[in-house]
Design an enzyme around this catalytic site. Structure first.
Site, short mmCIF file in Angstrom:
data_model
loop_
_atom_site.label_atom_id
_atom_site.label_comp_id
_atom_site.label_asym_id
_atom_site.label_seq_id
_atom_site.Cartn_x
_atom_site.Cartn_y
_atom_site.Cartn_z
N GLY A 1 0.82 -1.21 0.00
CA GLY A 1 0.00 0.00 0.00
C GLY A 1 0.85 1.26 0.00
N ASP B 1 12.77 -10.59 2.12
CA ASP B 1 12.66 -9.48 1.16
C ASP B 1 13.73 -8.42 1.44
OD1 ASP B 1 11.62 -8.25 -1.08
OD2 ASP B 1 10.00 -7.26 -0.02
N VAL C 1 2.65 4.62 2.08
CA VAL C 1 3.24 5.00 3.36
C VAL C 1 3.14 6.52 3.51
CG1 VAL C 1 5.29 4.92 4.83
CG2 VAL C 1 4.86 3.07 3.21
#
Length: 352
Positions: free
Chosen positions: A29, A141, A31
């Site tokens: 999404g 990641d 930030v």
């Protein structure tokens, strides 16, 4: 689980999720920068609605961040799941991502010592994830955009949405669907779907070369043979052209000894098989040594990061030879690194 924020408090902090407050984007999404009522600056990550994958990552990240606290891991302040929102609130990192300081922005250039110290801080964070509890946490990641920098350029690893608990003590790996970022993925994990802490080590090796070269991992604007950073670097190293890969902005600063140790360490991280890669503890050791080779007397903007006390208690203590791992016969590596984790993370759970 961290502090549960009411939605209205998050809305007030972000000026109702104003576009002007956006400081980043991601697969999860947007930030936002936020300011709480007590004037504390925060980063607010708001997940996309109606995404099952997003919900799973949201729950994973809140759970993971609630379990540990370390100076080189971004801290959880709270979360909000009111009205199906998926919002995570972190400490605000004044200097953004490592990636933005390496290329693609007009931010001031990082000198070689600053880059080394950022790598050291990141390695400490990952080492803690791998060893700081009874089961390893695999980040899954690791990349330059997930390494954040505070006002003193101290590095903190962020974004734990894809993190996994490591294998049981009698197992060698976790079998799981491949997730991560293109260009950073461990080839062994990619082909076999077998995840270990050495998958993080591979990704960190890519970050190290990204730091050294000051360019993206994948850059389609370059000639075909140079598009992929890892392939380009390996070709240069095979032909003895290690100096050619160095970011021109820092080439004049690096001592040959520091460069050699750094490149040697990064190259080992990129070994084809995980068993041939070093642990994050060993990577940390070599990065500390590369910094020492760069020169003890060099001024640094991160004075609070490498203090005399840390050097006295680190694996770089002069009572140990720095030549190779073989020089440490009889010395317990686990005890050495447990000492480091304990000294840096007194508030966390006991790891030894």
């Amino acid at each position: 689980m961290g502090y549960l924020f009411p939605l209205v408090a998050v809305q007030e902090a972000t000026d109702h999720f104003s576009e002007s407050m956006i400081i980043g984007f991601g697969g999860f999404g947007k930030v936002y920068k936020g300011i709480l009522k007590d004037n504390t600056k925060v980063a607010v990550k708001r997940g996309f609605h109606q995404s099952q994958q997003g919900l799973a990552e949201f729950m994973t990240e809140v759970e993971m961040l609630s379990q540990f606290r370390h100076r080189h891991l971004v801290s959880l302040i709270g979360y909000c799941n009111e009205k199906n929102e998926m919002i995570i609130i972190y400490e605000y990192m004044e200097n953004g991502t490592l990636k933005d300081h390496l290329y693609g922005s007009d931010l001031p250039n990082l000198n070689w010592t600053q880059r080394l110290e950022i790598c050291i801080g990141s390695a400490k964070g990952l080492h803690y994830l791998h060893t700081g509890s009874h089961k390893a946490i695999i980040h899954r990641d690791v990349k330059s955009s997930n390494i954040l920098l505070d006002e003193n350029l101290q590095a903190k690893v962020s974004d734990f949405g894809l993190s996994k608990i490591g294998p049981e003590i009698d197992q060698t790996h976790v079998s799981t669907a491949v997730k991560g970022s293109f260009g950073y993925l461990d080839p062994e994990y990619l082909t076999r779907q077998q995840l270990t802490d050495k998958s993080d080590v591979y990704s960190f090796g890519v970050v190290m070369f990204e730091v050294l070269c000051g360019r993206p991992v994948i850059d389609p604007s370059l000639p075909r043979e140079s598009v992929n950073l890892v392939e380009y670097v390996m070709k240069c190293l095979m032909t003895g052209e290690s100096e050619a890969i160095v970011d021109p902005r820092i080439a004049h600063e690096i001592t040959p000894e520091s460069l050699m140790k750094f490149v040697e360490t990064a190259e080992k991280c990129l070994a084809e098989y995980g068993a041939d890669r070093p642990t994050m503890g060993e990577v940390l050791w070599n990065l500390e040594y590369a910094l020492k080779l760069q020169g003890k007397d060099e001024k640094t903007t991160q004075e609070n990061e490498i203090s005399d006390n840390q050097l006295d208690n680190s694996v770089l203590s002069t009572e140990y030879s720095m030549g190779s791992m073989a020089d440490l016969a009889g010395v317990s590596m686990s005890k050495v690194f447990c000492q480091m984790v304990k000294s840096e993370n007194k508030d966390s759970c006991d790891v030894c």
